[in-house]
Design a protein around this motif. Structure first.
Motif, mmCIF file in Angstrom:
data_model
loop_
_atom_site.group_PDB
_atom_site.id
_atom_site.type_symbol
_atom_site.label_atom_id
_atom_site.label_comp_id
_atom_site.label_asym_id
_atom_site.label_seq_id
_atom_site.Cartn_x
_atom_site.Cartn_y
_atom_site.Cartn_z
ATOM 1 N N ARG A 382 0.816 -1.202 0.000
ATOM 2 C CA ARG A 382 0.000 0.000 0.000
ATOM 3 C C ARG A 382 0.859 1.264 0.000
ATOM 4 N NH1 ARG A 382 -5.470 0.572 1.502
ATOM 5 N NH2 ARG A 382 -5.407 -1.618 2.099
ATOM 6 N N SER A 383 1.923 1.270 0.819
ATOM 7 C CA SER A 383 2.792 2.445 0.871
ATOM 8 C C SER A 383 3.506 2.670 -0.458
ATOM 9 C CB SER A 383 3.816 2.301 1.997
ATOM 10 O OG SER A 383 3.183 2.332 3.257
ATOM 11 N N ARG A 384 3.910 1.578 -1.115
ATOM 12 C CA ARG A 384 4.578 1.714 -2.412
ATOM 13 C C ARG A 384 3.636 2.315 -3.449
ATOM 14 N NH1 ARG A 384 8.956 -0.065 -5.046
ATOM 15 N NH2 ARG A 384 9.656 -1.327 -3.275
ATOM 16 N N ILE A 385 2.396 1.846 -3.478
ATOM 17 C CA ILE A 385 1.426 2.373 -4.434
ATOM 18 C C ILE A 385 1.163 3.854 -4.178
ATOM 19 C CG2 ILE A 385 -0.981 2.218 -5.181
ATOM 20 C CD1 ILE A 385 -0.842 -0.787 -4.618
ATOM 21 N N LEU A 386 1.041 4.217 -2.900
ATOM 22 C CA LEU A 386 0.818 5.620 -2.552
ATOM 23 C C LEU A 386 2.024 6.470 -2.947
ATOM 24 C CD1 LEU A 386 -0.732 7.909 -1.223
ATOM 25 C CD2 LEU A 386 0.116 7.111 1.012
ATOM 26 N N ALA A 387 3.220 5.986 -2.644
ATOM 27 C CA ALA A 387 4.443 6.719 -2.987
ATOM 28 C C ALA A 387 4.558 6.902 -4.498
ATOM 29 C CB ALA A 387 5.667 6.000 -2.438
ATOM 30 N N GLN A 388 4.205 5.885 -5.255
ATOM 31 C CA GLN A 388 4.267 5.981 -6.717
ATOM 32 C C GLN A 388 3.284 7.024 -7.240
ATOM 33 O OE1 GLN A 388 3.559 1.861 -7.699
ATOM 34 N NE2 GLN A 388 5.741 1.388 -7.854
ATOM 35 N N ALA A 389 2.098 7.100 -6.611
ATOM 36 C CA ALA A 389 1.108 8.091 -7.030
ATOM 37 C C ALA A 389 1.614 9.508 -6.784
ATOM 38 C CB ALA A 389 -0.205 7.852 -6.291
ATOM 39 N N ILE A 390 2.229 9.734 -5.619
ATOM 40 C CA ILE A 390 2.777 11.056 -5.295
ATOM 41 C C ILE A 390 3.941 11.382 -6.230
ATOM 42 C CG2 ILE A 390 3.976 12.381 -3.504
ATOM 43 C CD1 ILE A 390 2.313 10.722 -1.453
ATOM 44 N N GLN A 391 4.796 10.401 -6.453
ATOM 45 C CA GLN A 391 5.922 10.568 -7.389
ATOM 46 C C GLN A 391 5.422 11.016 -8.764
ATOM 47 O OE1 GLN A 391 7.499 6.909 -9.055
ATOM 48 N NE2 GLN A 391 9.604 7.588 -8.661
ATOM 49 N N SER A 392 4.355 10.376 -9.249
ATOM 50 C CA SER A 392 3.796 10.696 -10.558
ATOM 51 C C SER A 392 3.194 12.105 -10.593
ATOM 52 C CB SER A 392 2.734 9.665 -10.927
ATOM 53 O OG SER A 392 2.106 9.993 -12.150
ATOM 54 N N GLN A 393 2.485 12.465 -9.528
ATOM 55 C CA GLN A 393 1.858 13.790 -9.486
ATOM 56 C C GLN A 393 2.912 14.900 -9.443
ATOM 57 O OE1 GLN A 393 -1.062 14.000 -6.354
ATOM 58 N NE2 GLN A 393 -2.445 12.531 -7.347
ATOM 59 N N TRP A 394 3.979 14.695 -8.690
ATOM 60 C CA TRP A 394 5.043 15.703 -8.633
ATOM 61 C C TRP A 394 5.792 15.801 -9.962
ATOM 62 C CZ3 TRP A 394 7.210 14.332 -3.096
ATOM 63 C CH2 TRP A 394 6.369 14.931 -2.136
#
Length: 527
Positions: A382-394
């Motif tokens: 779950r943390s990896r998926i969330l981190a990837q989403a933030i990475q993509s948005q930035w």
């Protein structure tokens, strides 16, 4: 019935099903739960992670315990007298014993609390003791421990003097940082909490077996002061990574899966919803990104705010986490009634880009030379998926690259405590139901809970001033102004407010689950 999603590995860990043992009555009252990973500690003074705190409650008891109605009730204290000014609490202890046969005494409480307040002792939640007179000054090394408002009148009488009237004090004493420690055992062996053969507790269950990184087994403590309320004969706590293959299997193999010990995989949520087996309950907790403001280029307030505003929280909770979480635009959960309007607009990319460019100009950094930044997180699906989403948005908002750095849980928390990170995906779960519990995390840069290197004199003064107000709304106004300051300076970026998602055996009853993310099996039983 085939109900629950969990790793196939469970068959190797849970053994026989209920009813397969010769002692069928005892076996029916045994349950298995998934705690996902090895606890960092079972010493109540050293615990910080929620899993550790919940495990410790199985093996330890304090002056009070949160009851089935969610209220603090007397536990090892059979009586408490409160002075007229609400600042002095006199606790009278019950006749109760440690698991090694020693008496639990008032000295055990005083010893544990003062040890936590020793400047050199690593007690991450020691700040929860700061409501006690002179406790903070002692922890900072400015006053001797003898001046802390903790007095042992005799082996059954403990007197505690507070700095200010604290309406939630009896709720605080239900937290492990307020639990006693067997002083004789701790003096003889400071590592007593690391193995089952040396562990000494006083709670409803005894630590029976501890296969590190595999499973923990507990059995009912027949010497517990309230053992008549304990129906379960045993618990098995298995440690199963959510990265294993998943399949549907008989729910009798596992009595509890999910929050607060582990997380239901995102790809399992829809299936569980479709068969009406996914339970959801609100919890006073905030997912956020801590920022080490002394690490370049995050000395810039504008840069921190730019990153915060560029995150589209609504998209994250709807399409990424999918667990009925609420977008967070403050650090205090909105259900606590502090935030009247959002402190900033969610997903405001236009303003974010403007602030980002201003920050780069002020720092003299060309956009093409913006350094790669690192987002650290405790390793989980779950943390990896969330981190990837933030990475993509930035990346989309600013064209920057963010390195994702997973770390094993124990390593992650160790790095946070040492401020060995730049950006860290983390969270905070309430220890008691009051907004100050979130705000005090960042009260000073030296708080063991802060770890961002940020502090503000005005922020500190507002929190201190709130202590003198008994009027609820007047006090809230001070706390509201405090939150506004931290959201303006942004040493921490809020992302969403949590919900707890779990699957529970239909036959398991009377498990106490609180909005603070605490779970208690003291009263649990299997029908």
């Amino acid at each position: 019935m085939r109900l629950l999603l969990i790793p196939l590995l469970v068959f190797a860990l849970t053994g026989c099903k209920r009813g397969a043992s010769p002692s069928s009555q005892d076996n029916r009252q045994q349950i298995t739960i998934n705690i996902k990973s090895e606890p960092q500690t079972l010493d109540p003074r050293k615990a910080r992670a929620l899993t550790d705190i919940n495990l410790i409650r199985m093996f330890m008891d304090g002056l009070t315990r949160i009851d089935k109605m969610g209220n603090p009730s007397l536990a090892l204290a059979k009586k408490v007298d409160v002075s007229a000014d609400k600042k002095t609490y006199t606790f009278t202890l019950r006749d109760c014993k440690w698991s090694n046969g020693d008496k639990v005494t008032a000295q055990d409480f005083a010893y544990a609390w003062k040890k936590s307040l020793t400047p050199s002792f690593n007690a991450p939640n020691a700040n929860m003791l700061y409501v006690i007179k002179n406790a903070k000054e002692a922890k900072l090394g400015n006053l001797p421990l003898s001046l802390v408002g903790i007095e042992v009148r005799d082996e059954k009488t403990l007197v505690v003097t507070l700095n200010h009237p604290t309406p939630y004090f009896l709720e605080l004493t239900a937290n492990p940082i307020y639990f006693p420690v067997n002083s004789h055992v701790d003096r003889a062996n400071s590592h007593w909490a690391e193995k089952e053969i040396t562990y000494v507790g006083n709670g409803p269950f005894l630590l029976q077996d501890w296969k590190h990184h595999n499973a923990i087994e507990a059995k009912k403590n027949n010497g517990y002061w309230d053992q008549r309320s304990v129906s379960l004969s045993g618990l098995k706590m298995v440690m199963m990574n959510e990265g294993s293959d998943f399949n549907i299997f008989d729910s009798n193999d596992l009595s509890w899966e999910g929050s607060p010990f582990s997380r239901i995989p995102v790809d399992a949520l829809e299936t569980l919803k479709s068969i009406n087996k996914l339970h959801s309950t609100p919890v006073l907790a905030t997912k956020w990104i801590r920022i080490n403001i002394e690490k370049a280029p995050f000395e810039s307030n504008k840069l921190r705010k730019a990153l915060a505003l560029a995150i589209n929280r609504k998209s994250i909770v709807e399409h990424v986490t999918q667990g009925k979480q609420l977008p967070a635009t403050g650090i205090v959960p909105s259900s606590m009634g502090l935030q009247q309007t959002p402190y900033f607009e969610d997903g405001d990319v236009e303003t974010a880009q403007k602030l980002f460019n201003e920050a780069l100009n002020e720092m003299g950094i060309p956009s093409r030379r913006f350094p790669q930044i690192t987002l650290t997180f405790a390793s989980s699906q779950r943390s990896r998926i969330l981190a990837q989403a933030i990475q993509s948005q930035w990346r989309e908002a600013f064209g920057i690259e963010v390195k994702l750095e997973p770390a094993e849980h124990k390593v992650f928390f160790d790095r946070i405590s040492k401020k060995d990170y730049t950006l860290a995906l983390s969270d905070w779960l309430a220890d008691f139901n009051d907004p100050i519990n979130f705000l005090e995390v960042f009260k000073t840069k030296h708080c063991g809970t802060n770890n961002t290197n940020w502090e503000s004199l005005r922020y500190y003064e507002l929190l201190e001033a709130s202590l003198d107000y008994t009027d609820i709304e007047a006090r809230k106004e001070f706390l509201r102004k405090s939150e506004a300051i931290i959201m303006d300076e942004m040493p921490v970026i809020p992302i969403f407010y949590f919900t707890m998602l779990y699957v529970q055996d239909d036959h398991l009853k009377d498990v106490v689950l609180t909005t603070m993310g605490n779970i208690d099996f003291k009263w649990a039983h299997v029908e």
